[in-house]
Design a protein around this motif. Sequence first.
Motif, PDB file in Angstrom:
ATOM      1  N   ALA A  55      -2.945   3.604  -3.209  1.00 53.09           N
ATOM      2  CA  ALA A  55      -2.971   2.553  -4.192  1.00 53.09           C
ATOM      3  C   ALA A  55      -2.080   1.581  -3.838  1.00 53.09           C
ATOM      4  O   ALA A  55      -1.224   1.873  -2.832  1.00 53.09           O
ATOM      5  N   ARG A  56      -2.077   0.350  -4.473  1.00 47.89           N
ATOM      6  CA  ARG A  56      -1.052  -0.812  -4.296  1.00 47.89           C
ATOM      7  C   ARG A  56      -0.056  -0.645  -5.089  1.00 47.89           C
ATOM      8  O   ARG A  56      -0.230  -0.400  -6.548  1.00 47.89           O
ATOM      9  N   PHE A  57       1.193  -0.308  -4.764  1.00 45.20           N
ATOM     10  CA  PHE A  57       2.205  -0.043  -5.981  1.00 45.20           C
ATOM     11  C   PHE A  57       2.577  -1.467  -6.615  1.00 45.20           C
ATOM     12  O   PHE A  57       2.746  -2.588  -6.038  1.00 45.20           O
TER      13      PHE A  57
ATOM     14  N   ALA B  94       0.925  -1.255  -0.048  1.00 45.72           N
ATOM     15  CA  ALA B  94       0.106   0.089  -0.020  1.00 45.72           C
ATOM     16  C   ALA B  94       0.860   1.230   0.031  1.00 45.72           C
ATOM     17  O   ALA B  94       1.951   1.337   0.650  1.00 45.72           O
ATOM     18  N   ALA B  95       0.580   2.406  -0.937  1.00 47.82           N
ATOM     19  CA  ALA B  95       1.334   3.242  -0.969  1.00 47.82           C
ATOM     20  C   ALA B  95       0.235   4.624  -1.112  1.00 47.82           C
ATOM     21  O   ALA B  95      -0.694   4.533  -1.564  1.00 47.82           O
ATOM     22  N   ARG B  96       0.970   5.766  -0.497  1.00 41.40           N
ATOM     23  CA  ARG B  96       0.331   6.969  -0.559  1.00 41.40           C
ATOM     24  C   ARG B  96       1.013   7.838  -1.443  1.00 41.40           C
ATOM     25  O   ARG B  96       2.355   8.196  -1.466  1.00 41.40           O
ATOM     26  N   PHE B  97       0.272   8.576  -2.542  1.00 40.17           N
ATOM     27  CA  PHE B  97       1.189   9.394  -3.396  1.00 40.17           C
ATOM     28  C   PHE B  97       0.492  10.956  -3.122  1.00 40.17           C
ATOM     29  O   PHE B  97      -0.637  11.087  -3.327  1.00 40.17           O
ATOM     30  N   THR B  98       1.341  11.769  -3.091  1.00 42.29           N
ATOM     31  CA  THR B  98       1.330  13.268  -3.088  1.00 42.29           C
ATOM     32  C   THR B  98       1.395  13.576  -4.510  1.00 42.29           C
ATOM     33  O   THR B  98       2.474  13.567  -4.954  1.00 42.29           O
TER      34      THR B  98
ATOM     35  N   SER C 240       4.842   7.494  -0.389  1.00 51.78           N
ATOM     36  CA  SER C 240       5.407   6.580   0.911  1.00 51.78           C
ATOM     37  C   SER C 240       4.726   5.391   0.955  1.00 51.78           C
ATOM     38  O   SER C 240       3.550   5.131   0.267  1.00 51.78           O
ATOM     39  N   PHE C 241       5.229   4.379   1.737  1.00 49.72           N
ATOM     40  CA  PHE C 241       4.360   3.065   1.702  1.00 49.72           C
ATOM     41  C   PHE C 241       4.322   3.103   3.093  1.00 49.72           C
ATOM     42  O   PHE C 241       4.753   3.414   4.134  1.00 49.72           O
ATOM     43  N   ASP C 242       2.911   2.330   3.316  1.00 47.80           N
ATOM     44  CA  ASP C 242       2.452   1.905   4.710  1.00 47.80           C
ATOM     45  C   ASP C 242       3.196   0.919   5.086  1.00 47.80           C
ATOM     46  O   ASP C 242       3.199  -0.203   4.308  1.00 47.80           O
ATOM     47  N   LEU C 243       3.752   0.793   6.339  1.00 50.26           N
ATOM     48  CA  LEU C 243       4.432  -0.284   6.741  1.00 50.26           C
ATOM     49  C   LEU C 243       3.367  -1.322   7.694  1.00 50.26           C
ATOM     50  O   LEU C 243       2.540  -0.840   8.206  1.00 50.26           O
TER      51      LEU C 243
END
Length: 113
Positions: free
Chosen positions: A72-74, A59-63, A110-113
């Motif tokens: 989204a899922r990278f 899972a990732a967050r894009f600005t 960034s990625f959610d850990l």
Amino acid sequence: MKTVAVLRLPRGPEPNSRGFDPTSPRYAALCPAAEGEQRARSELRERFLRTLAAAAHKAARFTMYERVQVQARFGASDVDVLNFHVADLQTPIGVQRDALLRAQDVISFSFDL
């Protein structure tokens, strides 16, 4: 008529070689610090590619520009890191199953850990 200087690159160790012979005197004269710099670039590139590989399906967050934030899922990146493939892209106007994000439109991610 104006004279133009010609830069002669060092010859490779063999005729079909893709690299330069580091023992060549011309190589040393033209690229005194190239070997260390090339090694550092190679290590950084390898770390970056390993990071992208480890990020697959996370899972990732894009600005994006205009303060738009999407999740989204990278998936992957192309060779030149010009585009990112993502899945389940959640945007303010809906969800896209698969999408390409242009790297030039992404400010950070960034990625959610």
